[in-house]
Design an enzyme around this catalytic site. Structure first.
Site, PDB file in Angstrom:
ATOM      1  N   LEU A   1       0.772  -1.239  -0.022  1.00 12.23           N
ATOM      2  CA  LEU A   1       0.048   0.075   0.117  1.00 12.23           C
ATOM      3  C   LEU A   1       0.936   1.309   0.127  1.00 12.23           C
ATOM      4  O   LEU A   1       2.005   1.437   0.465  1.00 12.23           O
ATOM      5  CB  LEU A   1      -0.978   0.137   1.165  1.00 12.23           C
ATOM      6  CG  LEU A   1      -1.674  -1.097   1.238  1.00 12.23           C
ATOM      7  CD1 LEU A   1      -2.739  -1.064   2.613  1.00 12.23           C
ATOM      8  CD2 LEU A   1      -2.828  -1.331   0.146  1.00 12.23           C
ATOM      9  N   HIS A   2       0.145   2.341  -0.667  1.00 13.86           N
ATOM     10  CA  HIS A   2       0.759   3.802  -0.676  1.00 13.86           C
ATOM     11  C   HIS A   2      -0.277   4.618  -0.365  1.00 13.86           C
ATOM     12  O   HIS A   2      -1.488   4.227  -0.254  1.00 13.86           O
ATOM     13  CB  HIS A   2       1.440   4.028  -1.987  1.00 13.86           C
ATOM     14  CG  HIS A   2       0.878   3.797  -3.157  1.00 13.86           C
ATOM     15  ND1 HIS A   2      -0.204   4.527  -3.337  1.00 13.86           N
ATOM     16  CD2 HIS A   2       1.086   2.892  -4.072  1.00 13.86           C
ATOM     17  CE1 HIS A   2      -0.785   3.877  -4.626  1.00 13.86           C
ATOM     18  NE2 HIS A   2       0.022   3.149  -5.057  1.00 13.86           N
ATOM     19  N   GLU A   3       0.025   5.861  -0.189  1.00 12.12           N
ATOM     20  CA  GLU A   3      -0.888   7.009   0.266  1.00 12.12           C
ATOM     21  C   GLU A   3      -2.154   6.893  -0.773  1.00 12.12           C
ATOM     22  O   GLU A   3      -3.319   7.454  -0.346  1.00 12.12           O
ATOM     23  CB  GLU A   3      -0.233   8.282   0.221  1.00 12.12           C
ATOM     24  CG  GLU A   3       0.730   8.313   1.363  1.00 12.12           C
ATOM     25  CD  GLU A   3       2.163   8.050   1.152  1.00 12.12           C
ATOM     26  OE1 GLU A   3       2.134   7.172   0.140  1.00 12.12           O
ATOM     27  OE2 GLU A   3       2.895   8.313   1.976  1.00 12.12           O
TER      28      GLU A   3
ATOM     29  N   LYS B   1       2.269   8.305  -6.828  1.00 12.75           N
ATOM     30  CA  LYS B   1       2.672   7.218  -6.260  1.00 12.75           C
ATOM     31  C   LYS B   1       2.462   5.506  -6.717  1.00 12.75           C
ATOM     32  O   LYS B   1       1.238   5.305  -7.601  1.00 12.75           O
ATOM     33  CB  LYS B   1       1.777   7.066  -4.751  1.00 12.75           C
ATOM     34  CG  LYS B   1       1.882   8.363  -4.254  1.00 12.75           C
ATOM     35  CD  LYS B   1       2.681   8.315  -2.829  1.00 12.75           C
ATOM     36  CE  LYS B   1       2.967   9.634  -2.282  1.00 12.75           C
ATOM     37  NZ  LYS B   1       3.769   9.398  -1.077  1.00 12.75           N
TER      38      LYS B   1
ATOM     39  N   ASP C   1      -4.709   4.608 -12.598  1.00 18.38           N
ATOM     40  CA  ASP C   1      -5.341   3.478 -13.647  1.00 18.38           C
ATOM     41  C   ASP C   1      -6.548   3.956 -14.287  1.00 18.38           C
ATOM     42  O   ASP C   1      -7.351   3.282 -14.069  1.00 18.38           O
ATOM     43  CB  ASP C   1      -5.168   2.318 -12.753  1.00 18.38           C
ATOM     44  CG  ASP C   1      -3.982   1.815 -12.162  1.00 18.38           C
ATOM     45  OD1 ASP C   1      -2.834   1.694 -12.672  1.00 18.38           O
ATOM     46  OD2 ASP C   1      -3.957   1.348 -10.923  1.00 18.38           O
TER      47      ASP C   1
ATOM     48  N   GLN D   1      -4.463 -11.001 -14.224  1.00 17.49           N
ATOM     49  CA  GLN D   1      -4.302  -9.469 -14.939  1.00 17.49           C
ATOM     50  C   GLN D   1      -2.675  -9.526 -15.213  1.00 17.49           C
ATOM     51  O   GLN D   1      -2.372  -8.403 -15.931  1.00 17.49           O
ATOM     52  CB  GLN D   1      -4.683  -8.568 -14.310  1.00 17.49           C
ATOM     53  CG  GLN D   1      -4.074  -8.150 -12.717  1.00 17.49           C
ATOM     54  CD  GLN D   1      -4.717  -7.190 -11.918  1.00 17.49           C
ATOM     55  OE1 GLN D   1      -6.023  -7.531 -11.410  1.00 17.49           O
ATOM     56  NE2 GLN D   1      -4.188  -6.011 -12.089  1.00 17.49           N
TER      57      GLN D   1
ATOM     58  N   HIS E   1      -3.843   4.044  -2.166  1.00 18.65           N
ATOM     59  CA  HIS E   1      -4.638   3.404  -1.729  1.00 18.65           C
ATOM     60  C   HIS E   1      -5.385   4.007  -0.431  1.00 18.65           C
ATOM     61  O   HIS E   1      -6.677   3.721  -0.189  1.00 18.65           O
ATOM     62  CB  HIS E   1      -3.994   2.036  -1.184  1.00 18.65           C
ATOM     63  CG  HIS E   1      -3.193   1.195  -2.313  1.00 18.65           C
ATOM     64  ND1 HIS E   1      -1.733   1.303  -2.281  1.00 18.65           N
ATOM     65  CD2 HIS E   1      -3.825   0.798  -3.601  1.00 18.65           C
ATOM     66  CE1 HIS E   1      -1.533   0.681  -3.557  1.00 18.65           C
ATOM     67  NE2 HIS E   1      -2.381   0.380  -4.074  1.00 18.65           N
TER      68      HIS E   1
ATOM     69  N   GLY F   1      -8.571   4.395  -8.241  1.00 16.20           N
ATOM     70  CA  GLY F   1      -7.661   5.627  -8.467  1.00 16.20           C
ATOM     71  C   GLY F   1      -7.751   5.907  -9.775  1.00 16.20           C
ATOM     72  O   GLY F   1      -7.528   4.950 -10.573  1.00 16.20           O
ATOM     73  N   GLN F   2      -7.741   7.329 -10.106  1.00 15.66           N
ATOM     74  CA  GLN F   2      -7.432   7.810 -11.486  1.00 15.66           C
ATOM     75  C   GLN F   2      -6.261   7.439 -12.362  1.00 15.66           C
ATOM     76  O   GLN F   2      -6.223   7.660 -13.366  1.00 15.66           O
ATOM     77  CB  GLN F   2      -7.909   9.345 -11.265  1.00 15.66           C
ATOM     78  CG  GLN F   2      -7.949  10.124 -12.710  1.00 15.66           C
ATOM     79  CD  GLN F   2      -9.511  10.012 -12.872  1.00 15.66           C
ATOM     80  OE1 GLN F   2     -10.346  10.018 -12.286  1.00 15.66           O
ATOM     81  NE2 GLN F   2      -9.723   9.609 -14.138  1.00 15.66           N
TER      82      GLN F   2
END
Lengths: 278, 278
Positions: free
Chosen positions: A33-35, A184, A150, A61, A37, A147-148
Site C-alpha cells: 500500500l501507498h498513500e 505513487k 489507472d 491480470q 490506496h 484511483g484515477q
C-alpha cells in the site's frame, strides 16, 4: 481490524453487515500500500458504514512475461497501514481461494482495451474484469473505489458496472503524488536511484502536453521529445483519447496518458483534461 | 401483483424489500407462460418472501434467422397466470430499457456452449448470459429458478454463478409435461395438428435411449431410427454428454438431449440419467 482469508468467513461478515442495514465500501488493491490506496480508504470511510480492502495480487491480470512473481508483497506492513487508515476488514485470499478451478465463462473488455496499456498488455483488462466481478459479488459492496492513476482500468470497470447493472457505484479517487510530482505506485520500489530522479519527468511531460493541447496544438511530438531528453527509460506509449470512452472522438474530457519502461519498472501516468470549461 | 416496466421502479421495490430483510426469488421468462414457468413460481414462493418474474423476449439470445419477431407474446394473459400463481412483481422492461446502448464488455460461454443447442445457435448462450447477469443484479435475487427443459442453459448459468461468485443460488425445476409426455414449451403453439400428434415421440425417444444406455448400449442410432420413423420434423441433433459439464467424460450423471425442427417450431427435450445409483 480483522484479516479474512476465506470466502466462507467473508460471506459471514458480509451477511451480518447487510442484515444490520449497514453499507459497505470496497477498496480493491494488490497490496504494498501507498498513500494512493489509503486516500481511497479515507473516501470510502466517509461514504460507507464499513470498509473492506481486498489485497490480492491477481494472476489473471499479469501476462506470461510480466512481474507477477516479483510483484512486491508485505501483508504485515499493509495490515498496519490499512488499520491506521480505518479499514474494517482486509480480505486477502489465496489464489486457490479465488480461482479454485478454470472458469467456464469469460468476461472480455471491448474497444476500450485496445488502446493504451490494453494494446501493450493483451488480456490484462480481462483479468481485471474477472477479479473485480468476483470481488463485487463477494463483498456485496455499495460503492467501490479506484484511483484515477489507472484511468483505463477505471473507465473499463465503469463500463462493466453500467453494461451489467451491478448494484454498486464506482467512485473515482484522484492520483496521489510525491512532492516532486511522481505518481505513487507500488512499482516505484523497482526504480534505481538514477531512474527515481528521472521519474518526475513523466508528470512534467503530461503537464507540458496539457498546455499544448489547450493551446490547440498536437501535444504528442513535443512530449516524446521531452521524455527522450529527460529519461533513460523507453517510451512505451504516449496517447490522447476521449475520456472515459477512450475513442478518438474527443468530447468534453480528454486523457493524455503515457507509459515508460525503465530497467525493472514500467511506470504509467495520465492527466484528464476538461475541454468544456476552457 | 404489480407490473413494473422500468429499472428505476424496480430498484425502488428491491430496495424496500431488501431493507425490510426479506428474500427475493427470481423466475426469468420470455413470457407466454405455461405450467413449466408456473411450477417455478410455486417453488420460488416456498423458498422466498417475494417472487419477481421477469418477462422479456431477449433479442440478444436470438440469431438473425431465428424467431425473435414472431416469438409468441401475450402480457395480459401472462399477468393473469402469474398473479394466480402468487407472483408479487412482474418486471417487463422494453428492449431499450434493458439495452440502452451497445455493451462495451462481453460475457461468453465456454466449452459448455459448443455442443447441443450451442453448436446450432452461435451466440445464443452469450445472449442468455448477458440478460441473466443483468437480471440477477437488477433484482438482487437470493435464488433464481430455471427449468431443466433448457438443461444446457441451466448448466451454463450454474457455471456463471460459480465462476463469478454471484450472491445467489440457482434452483432447478423439473420439466413439466403434457399428459402424453410432450414437454411444455411456449413454442408448442407453432405446431400443426399433425406435428402436435407426433411431438410426444421426442420424449419417447429419450426414454428409449435411457433404457438402452442403462443396458450398456449406444443409444443414439436407435433413437435416430425411432424418430425418423415417427416424426415428420428433421432431427437437428441427438447427443449424449456428462451433466452438467457437457463434456464427453461421463461421470455420475448423463444428459441425453435432442432437438427436432418442425415446419415452424424447433422443439428440444432432454433426460438426465443418474448412472451412479444404477
Amino acid at each position: 481490524m480483522q484479516t479474512i482469508q476465506t470466502i466462507t468467513e467473508l460471506n459471514k461478515w458480509v451477511r451480518e453487515v447487510k442484515n444490520s442495514g449497514q453499507t459497505i465500501g470496497l477498496v480493491p488493491t494488490m497490496g504494498f500500500l501507498h498513500e494512493g490506496h489509503l486516500s481511497l480508504v479515507e473516501k470510502a470511510k466517509q461514504e460507507n458504514d464499513k470498509v473492506v480492502m481486498s489485497i490480492f495480487v491477481n494472476p489473471a491480470q499479469f501476462g506470461p512475461n510480466e512481474d507477477f512473481d516479483r510483484y512486491p508483497r508485505d501483508l504485515e506492513r499493509d495490515e498496519r497501514l490499512a488499520a491506521a487508515a480505518g479499514t474494517d476488514i482486509i480480505f486477502a485470499p489465496s489464489v486457490e481461494e479465488m480461482y479454485p478451478r478454470d472458469s467456464q465463462i469469460s468476461i472480455s473488455a471491448g474497444a476500450q482495451a485496445e488502446v493504451l496499456c490494453g494494446a501493450k498488455r493483451p488480456g490484462h483488462f480481462d483479468g481485471v474484469l474477472k477479479v473485480v466481478t468476483k470481488l463485487f459479488h463477494l463483498t456485496q459492496a455499495d460503492r467501490a473505489y479506484f484511483g484515477q492513476k489507472d484511468a483505463q482500468q477505471l473507465a473499463i470497470i465503469e463500463s462493466l458496472v453500467a453494461d451489467y447493472n451491478f448494484p454498486l457505484s464506482i467512485r473515482r479517487g484522484e492520483t496521489v503524488r510525491e512532492a516532486d510530482g511522481l505518481a505513487k505506485s507500488s512499482r516505484n520500489v523497482y526504480l534505481s536511484e538514477k531512474e527515481r530522479a528521472e521519474a518526475p519527468h513523466l508528470n512534467k511531460a503530461l503537464r507540458l502536453g496539457k498546455q499544448l493541447l489547450l493551446e490547440g496544438k498536437d501535444p504528442l511530438p513535443e512530449m516524446a521529445a521531452y521524455l527522450d531528453e529527460n529519461v533513460s527509460g523507453k517510451i512505451d506509449y504516449i496517447e490522447l483519447h476521449d475520456y472515459p470512452t477512450l475513442t478518438k472522438n474527443i468530447m468534453d474530457e480528454a486523457i493524455l496518458a503515457l507509459a515508460v519502461q525503465f530497467e525493472k519498472a514500467r511506470l504509467i501516468d495520465n492527466i484528464i483534461i476538461n475541454l468544456k470549461g476552457n
